[in-house]
Design an enzyme around this catalytic site. Structure first.
Site, short mmCIF file in Angstrom:
data_model
loop_
_atom_site.label_atom_id
_atom_site.label_comp_id
_atom_site.label_asym_id
_atom_site.label_seq_id
_atom_site.Cartn_x
_atom_site.Cartn_y
_atom_site.Cartn_z
N LYS A 31 49.87 43.08 38.92
CA LYS A 31 50.85 42.65 37.91
C LYS A 31 50.61 41.17 37.60
O LYS A 31 50.87 40.31 38.42
CB LYS A 31 52.29 42.81 38.38
CG LYS A 31 53.25 42.58 37.21
CD LYS A 31 54.66 42.23 37.62
CE LYS A 31 54.90 40.75 37.74
NZ LYS A 31 54.78 39.98 36.48
N GLU A 85 50.38 32.82 48.78
CA GLU A 85 49.81 31.52 48.44
C GLU A 85 50.85 30.85 47.56
O GLU A 85 51.06 31.27 46.42
CB GLU A 85 48.47 31.72 47.73
CG GLU A 85 47.54 30.54 47.90
CD GLU A 85 47.74 29.53 46.82
OE1 GLU A 85 48.57 28.61 47.04
OE2 GLU A 85 47.10 29.64 45.79
N CYS A 119 49.00 24.53 42.27
CA CYS A 119 49.51 24.46 43.63
C CYS A 119 48.81 23.35 44.41
O CYS A 119 49.36 22.78 45.33
CB CYS A 119 49.33 25.80 44.34
SG CYS A 119 47.65 26.41 44.27
N GLU A 135 58.15 20.25 44.54
CA GLU A 135 57.01 20.50 43.67
C GLU A 135 57.47 20.38 42.22
O GLU A 135 58.33 21.13 41.77
CB GLU A 135 56.50 21.92 43.95
CG GLU A 135 55.23 22.24 43.23
CD GLU A 135 54.69 23.62 43.59
OE1 GLU A 135 55.48 24.57 43.60
OE2 GLU A 135 53.48 23.73 43.84
#
Ligand code: NDP
Length: 507
Positions: free
Chosen positions: A191, A266, A300, A400
């Site tokens: 997906k 991750e 990331c 983040e």
């Protein structure tokens, strides 16, 4: 005149809207209820793609197809050589289609076309590397258990794998997972993010062209709820591998634990780079600039936190600020552009909110700090932004941002640098800049991160595994360990000859 280098609209011709459908059991399908969704280009506004919008029905059909394909053994039980040969074909097909895939990737994600071309070509190399690994699957043998026993530990494909990917590197991240799962002999349901579905569908077309048996790879388009959640909860799925936010990663781990399936995650990062006074300052400043603006910080691995020795902090910050204004932000379709658009207007507002909150908390803007207008394309862009007077307690130093925003912290001693570097919930990557190898090695050993770069940033290779510690995830991708994630271990104990002492005494 703008203080930044802005590439205006190149007025490039845009392709017609793509139509995407699910790939289930080897055939392209609309949703049973006919639902669709559209993706508008973050940079150019046009509708790039219209996709079938899947629900639990499509996710379940795809899982059933993957289960059947796994259990019938047409992929899971053939030789590594046969699997490698198909993966190599796909690598060739990807290379032949770089231009076509890169254009759609750029229009859906907002990333620069030159970067997209590099990522697609690089992904072909991941498929080639995984092909090589497909022929290395092997376990252990135990020949020292006595004369009567021989034991072997087999490596087997784990089974049906759900692959859930994000929007920031749609084709690259899929290629960090899918060819390795296939090399192991797994079957998959994929997906993509609903923001970037098209290049996953293009890859599906190449897999069919390459001759992959029906049902080995299935693609369901749609949203996390209900497609991703069904792919996570379903008992016929053996493993989920996910890249995305820590919040969703946690929820996936919780859901998957009900059926005790394996989970590889991750997740995010707040990656520090420590700069010592004896470093190659020009090299470090250039790499820091690259590390924070690459993919407009929606990465990331973004090197969003620098920790600079106080003796050089003012000079180093000034250098990075000067370089920031020379980085080419603007039209992703112009080959001169280095940094493109922000993925959605909502995300742009989120980035701006982080910066405003940092200012309110006492951080000072050295450069940037606002949305960026690109002539002819609007303002779904953000200025290259550097913030100083940041302390490790501030949210901007810990959370983040996923945007082109660099925070500068300072240190006096080596120990203080290590403490600051490790003062984040994340642990994806870290960097150190010094000409003293002892400083670099000492830092590398103490940094709590899955990857440490010394005197470089974000260099990656298919051979070198990647993944995070702490809130950055679990499990590893690419490299030898990337294959191991998709393998299960089975012990086989064999008696040699009819030598077994009876358990039941003779009458
Ligand atoms: P998400 O984590 O929400 O999305 C990543 C993928 O997971 C998408 O395919 C999404 O589907 C899917 N998903 C969402 N909810 C579920 C669920 N309950 N079960 C299974 N799958 C689900 O990331 P966002 O796109 O919303 O980005 C938000 C933030 O996440 C960013 O600002 C950034 O901080 C971080 N992020 C980190 C990435 C990384 O590389 N580590 C990549 C992307 C984001 P869909 O969106 O289609 O509904």
């Amino acid at each position: 005149m703008s203080a930044f280098t802005v590439i205006p609209s190149s007025r490039a011709a845009l392709p017609p809207t793509r139509e995407n459908r699910h790939l289930i059991g080897g055939s392209w399908r609309d949703s049973v209820d006919g639902a669709t969704f559209e993706r508008g280009s973050p940079s150019h506004g046009v509708v790039v793609s219209r996709s079938a919008r899947g629900g639990a029905t499509e996710a379940e059909a795809a899982i059933a197809a993957a289960r059947t394909a796994f259990d019938d053994g047409h992929w899971s039980r053939i030789s590594g050589k046969e699997r490698a040969s198909l993966l190599l074909k796909v690598a060739d097909l990807i290379e032949r289609n770089v231009e076509r895939i890169a254009l759609i990737e750029t229009l859906e994600s907002g990333k620069p076309i030159t970067q997209a071309r590099g990522e697609i070509a690089g992904a072909a190399d991941l498929w080639r590397y995984a092909a090589a690994l497909a022929r290395t699957v092997a376990g252990d043998s135990h020949n020292a258990l006595g004369e009567a026993i021989l034991a072997v530990v087999l490596k087997e494909p784990i089974g049906v794998v759900s692959i859930i990917t994000p929007w920031n590197f749609p084709f690259w991240i899929l290629s960090q997972k899918l060819p390795f799962a296939l090399a192991a002999g797994c079957t998959c349901v994929v997906k993509p993010s609903e923001m970037t579905p098209s290049t996953t569908v293009l890859l599906g077309e190449l897999l069919i062209e390459g001759g992959l048996p029906a049902g080995v790879v299935n693609i369901v388009l749609g949203y996390g709820q209900p497609v991703g959640s069904t792919m996570t909860a379903h008992p016929a799925v053996d493993m989920v591998t996910f890249t995305g936010s820590t919040v969703v990663g946690r929820s996936i781990a919780r859901t998957a634990s009900d059926s005790l399936k394996k989970v590889a995650l991750e997740l995010g990062g707040k990656n520090p780079q420590v700069v010592f006074p004896d470093a190659d300052i020009d090299g470090a400043a250039d790499a820091v600039t690259f590390g924070v603006y690459f993919n407009v910080g929606q990465c990331c691995n973004s090197g969003s936190r620098i920790i600079v020795h106080e003796d050089i902090a003012a000079d180093f910050t000034a250098r990075v600020a000067a370089l920031s204004s020379r980085v080419a932000f603007g039209d992703p379709l112009d080959p001169a552009t280095q940094v493109g658009a922000i993925v959605t207007a909502e995300h742009n507002a989120r980035i701006d909110g982080h910066v405003r909150a940092a200012r309110a908390a006492g951080a000072e803007i050295v450069v940037g700090g606002d949305r960026l207008d690109v002539p002819g394309l609007g303002n779904q862009f953000y200025q290259p932004t550097v913030l100083r007077n940041v302390t490790s307690e501030m949210a901007i130093a810990r959370e983040e941002v996923f945007g082109p925003v660099l925070t500068v912290l300072t240190f006096r001693t080596f120990d203080e640098a290590v403490t600051l570097a490790n003062a984040a919930d994340y642990g994806l990557s870290a960097g150190v800049w010094s000409d003293d190898a002892h400083t670099c090695l000492a830092f590398a050993r103490q940094a709590r991160a899955g990857t440490v770069w010394t005197n470089t940033w974000m260099d990656g290779f298919p051979e070198v595994t990647f993944g995070g510690v702490k809130q950055s995830g679990r499990g590893r991708e690419i490299g030898r360990y990337g294959l191991e994630e998709f393998l299960e271990v089975k012990s086989l104990v064999m008696r040699v000859g009819r030598t077994r002492d009876p358990w039941v005494r003779a009458a």
